[in-house]
Design a protein around this motif. Structure first.
Motif, PDB file in Angstrom:
ATOM      1  N   GLU A  34      31.221  88.151  88.434  1.00 46.59           N
ATOM      2  CA  GLU A  34      31.837  88.593  87.185  1.00 46.59           C
ATOM      3  C   GLU A  34      30.810  88.606  86.050  1.00 46.59           C
ATOM      4  O   GLU A  34      30.741  89.562  85.274  1.00 46.59           O
ATOM      5  CB  GLU A  34      32.998  87.665  86.833  1.00 46.59           C
ATOM      6  CG  GLU A  34      33.780  88.100  85.627  1.00 46.59           C
ATOM      7  CD  GLU A  34      34.962  87.187  85.367  1.00 46.59           C
ATOM      8  OE1 GLU A  34      35.214  86.921  84.171  1.00 46.59           O
ATOM      9  OE2 GLU A  34      35.616  86.750  86.329  1.00 46.59           O
ATOM     10  N   GLU A  35      29.995  87.560  85.959  1.00 43.57           N
ATOM     11  CA  GLU A  35      28.958  87.488  84.926  1.00 43.57           C
ATOM     12  C   GLU A  35      27.894  88.571  85.137  1.00 43.57           C
ATOM     13  O   GLU A  35      27.432  89.202  84.188  1.00 43.57           O
ATOM     14  CB  GLU A  35      28.304  86.104  84.927  1.00 43.57           C
ATOM     15  CG  GLU A  35      27.191  85.934  83.931  1.00 43.57           C
ATOM     16  CD  GLU A  35      27.624  86.076  82.484  1.00 43.57           C
ATOM     17  OE1 GLU A  35      26.733  86.312  81.644  1.00 43.57           O
ATOM     18  OE2 GLU A  35      28.825  85.961  82.186  1.00 43.57           O
ATOM     19  N   PHE A  36      27.522  88.796  86.387  1.00 46.10           N
ATOM     20  CA  PHE A  36      26.546  89.838  86.716  1.00 46.10           C
ATOM     21  C   PHE A  36      27.047  91.211  86.282  1.00 46.10           C
ATOM     22  O   PHE A  36      26.316  91.984  85.674  1.00 46.10           O
ATOM     23  CB  PHE A  36      26.272  89.813  88.227  1.00 46.10           C
ATOM     24  CG  PHE A  36      25.285  90.840  88.683  1.00 46.10           C
ATOM     25  CD1 PHE A  36      23.931  90.663  88.465  1.00 46.10           C
ATOM     26  CD2 PHE A  36      25.709  91.988  89.342  1.00 46.10           C
ATOM     27  CE1 PHE A  36      23.013  91.609  88.899  1.00 46.10           C
ATOM     28  CE2 PHE A  36      24.804  92.934  89.772  1.00 46.10           C
ATOM     29  CZ  PHE A  36      23.454  92.742  89.547  1.00 46.10           C
ATOM     30  N   GLU A  37      28.302  91.510  86.572  1.00 48.63           N
ATOM     31  CA  GLU A  37      28.887  92.798  86.192  1.00 48.63           C
ATOM     32  C   GLU A  37      28.984  92.932  84.675  1.00 48.63           C
ATOM     33  O   GLU A  37      28.755  94.002  84.129  1.00 48.63           O
ATOM     34  CB  GLU A  37      30.269  92.968  86.830  1.00 48.63           C
ATOM     35  CG  GLU A  37      30.219  93.378  88.270  1.00 48.63           C
ATOM     36  CD  GLU A  37      29.504  94.710  88.472  1.00 48.63           C
ATOM     37  OE1 GLU A  37      29.734  95.659  87.684  1.00 48.63           O
ATOM     38  OE2 GLU A  37      28.691  94.792  89.403  1.00 48.63           O
ATOM     39  N   ARG A  38      29.320  91.850  83.992  1.00 49.14           N
ATOM     40  CA  ARG A  38      29.401  91.886  82.527  1.00 49.14           C
ATOM     41  C   ARG A  38      28.031  92.217  81.942  1.00 49.14           C
ATOM     42  O   ARG A  38      27.911  93.062  81.056  1.00 49.14           O
ATOM     43  CB  ARG A  38      29.881  90.531  82.004  1.00 49.14           C
ATOM     44  CG  ARG A  38      30.139  90.507  80.506  1.00 49.14           C
ATOM     45  CD  ARG A  38      30.557  89.133  80.021  1.00 49.14           C
ATOM     46  NE  ARG A  38      29.446  88.202  79.943  1.00 49.14           N
ATOM     47  CZ  ARG A  38      28.542  88.183  78.954  1.00 49.14           C
ATOM     48  NH1 ARG A  38      28.624  89.042  77.970  1.00 49.14           N
ATOM     49  NH2 ARG A  38      27.575  87.293  78.963  1.00 49.14           N
ATOM     50  N   ARG A  39      26.988  91.587  82.475  1.00 50.09           N
ATOM     51  CA  ARG A  39      25.634  91.862  81.985  1.00 50.09           C
ATOM     52  C   ARG A  39      25.199  93.297  82.283  1.00 50.09           C
ATOM     53  O   ARG A  39      24.524  93.922  81.471  1.00 50.09           O
ATOM     54  CB  ARG A  39      24.647  90.872  82.603  1.00 50.09           C
ATOM     55  CG  ARG A  39      24.769  89.498  82.035  1.00 50.09           C
ATOM     56  CD  ARG A  39      23.732  88.576  82.600  1.00 50.09           C
ATOM     57  NE  ARG A  39      23.916  87.237  82.092  1.00 50.09           N
ATOM     58  CZ  ARG A  39      23.115  86.231  82.374  1.00 50.09           C
ATOM     59  NH1 ARG A  39      22.087  86.417  83.178  1.00 50.09           N
ATOM     60  NH2 ARG A  39      23.340  85.046  81.866  1.00 50.09           N
ATOM     61  N   ARG A  40      25.579  93.794  83.458  1.00 50.85           N
ATOM     62  CA  ARG A  40      25.248  95.188  83.794  1.00 50.85           C
ATOM     63  C   ARG A  40      25.933  96.153  82.839  1.00 50.85           C
ATOM     64  O   ARG A  40      25.337  97.140  82.407  1.00 50.85           O
ATOM     65  CB  ARG A  40      25.674  95.511  85.227  1.00 50.85           C
ATOM     66  CG  ARG A  40      24.638  95.128  86.250  1.00 50.85           C
ATOM     67  CD  ARG A  40      24.909  95.685  87.610  1.00 50.85           C
ATOM     68  NE  ARG A  40      25.141  97.116  87.571  1.00 50.85           N
ATOM     69  CZ  ARG A  40      25.821  97.786  88.488  1.00 50.85           C
ATOM     70  NH1 ARG A  40      26.332  97.172  89.513  1.00 50.85           N
ATOM     71  NH2 ARG A  40      25.975  99.075  88.400  1.00 50.85           N
ATOM     72  N   ARG A  41      27.204  95.891  82.515  1.00 50.90           N
ATOM     73  CA  ARG A  41      27.924  96.756  81.576  1.00 50.90           C
ATOM     74  C   ARG A  41      27.282  96.721  80.191  1.00 50.90           C
ATOM     75  O   ARG A  41      27.121  97.756  79.548  1.00 50.90           O
ATOM     76  CB  ARG A  41      29.394  96.358  81.488  1.00 50.90           C
ATOM     77  CG  ARG A  41      30.222  96.780  82.681  1.00 50.90           C
ATOM     78  CD  ARG A  41      31.720  96.629  82.438  1.00 50.90           C
ATOM     79  NE  ARG A  41      32.108  95.287  82.029  1.00 50.90           N
ATOM     80  CZ  ARG A  41      32.404  94.286  82.847  1.00 50.90           C
ATOM     81  NH1 ARG A  41      32.359  94.469  84.145  1.00 50.90           N
ATOM     82  NH2 ARG A  41      32.761  93.105  82.371  1.00 50.90           N
ATOM     83  N   ILE A  42      26.901  95.526  79.747  1.00 59.57           N
ATOM     84  CA  ILE A  42      26.256  95.396  78.440  1.00 59.57           C
ATOM     85  C   ILE A  42      24.932  96.154  78.428  1.00 59.57           C
ATOM     86  O   ILE A  42      24.641  96.898  77.492  1.00 59.57           O
ATOM     87  CB  ILE A  42      26.036  93.908  78.075  1.00 59.57           C
ATOM     88  CG1 ILE A  42      27.376  93.248  77.775  1.00 59.57           C
ATOM     89  CG2 ILE A  42      25.075  93.767  76.901  1.00 59.57           C
ATOM     90  CD1 ILE A  42      27.294  91.740  77.616  1.00 59.57           C
ATOM     91  N   LYS A  43      24.137  95.975  79.462  1.00 63.29           N
ATOM     92  CA  LYS A  43      22.830  96.653  79.532  1.00 63.29           C
ATOM     93  C   LYS A  43      22.997  98.172  79.534  1.00 63.29           C
ATOM     94  O   LYS A  43      22.301  98.878  78.810  1.00 63.29           O
ATOM     95  CB  LYS A  43      22.068  96.213  80.783  1.00 63.29           C
ATOM     96  CG  LYS A  43      20.705  96.835  80.902  1.00 63.29           C
ATOM     97  CD  LYS A  43      19.995  96.392  82.150  1.00 63.29           C
ATOM     98  CE  LYS A  43      18.635  97.071  82.193  1.00 63.29           C
ATOM     99  NZ  LYS A  43      18.260  97.512  83.493  1.00 63.29           N
TER     100      LYS A  43
END
Length: 113
Positions: free
Chosen positions: A25-34
């Motif tokens: 979940e954290e990985f996906e959140r960071r990918r979306r932000i990037k």
């Protein structure tokens, strides 16, 4: 799909398999932000991508520290950058620091909350 994209997809699959649900979940959140930050950066600061369309002569000028953009355009862009709290372009027409990326990243986080 080219080779680089295939390798990237393979690494992403491997990363997904080794993550816990919270990490995923954290990985996906960071990918979306990037991803959103990259989009916002290109929309807010297109002048930082102008070098991609340089002719050979313009590229040589930039390497010598000469800005191939017109003075009017540079002044207009630097005024807008100042309003956004970003440092002006350098003498060669390139950014001097990462402040524009900081603004884009902060805006991406704001939009995703």
């Amino acid at each position: 799909m080219n080779r680089a994209k295939k390798e990237e997809a393979k690494k992403l699959r491997e990363a997904y398999e080794s993550m816990s649900p919270e990490e995923l979940e954290e990985f996906e959140r960071r990918r979306r932000i990037k991803s959103l930050a990259e989009q916002i950066h290109s929309e807010l600061f297109p002048e930082e991508y102008d070098f991609m369309m340089d002719s050979i002569a313009d590229a040589k000028d930039r390497r010598r520290g000469i800005n191939p953009m017109s003075d009017e355009y540079t002044a207009k862009v630097n005024a807008r950058r100042k309003e956004l709290g970003v440092s002006p372009l350098g003498d060669n027409g390139m950014p001097t620091d990462n402040s524009s990326w900081d603004v884009a990243h902060a805006e991406a986080i704001r939009r995703l909350k």
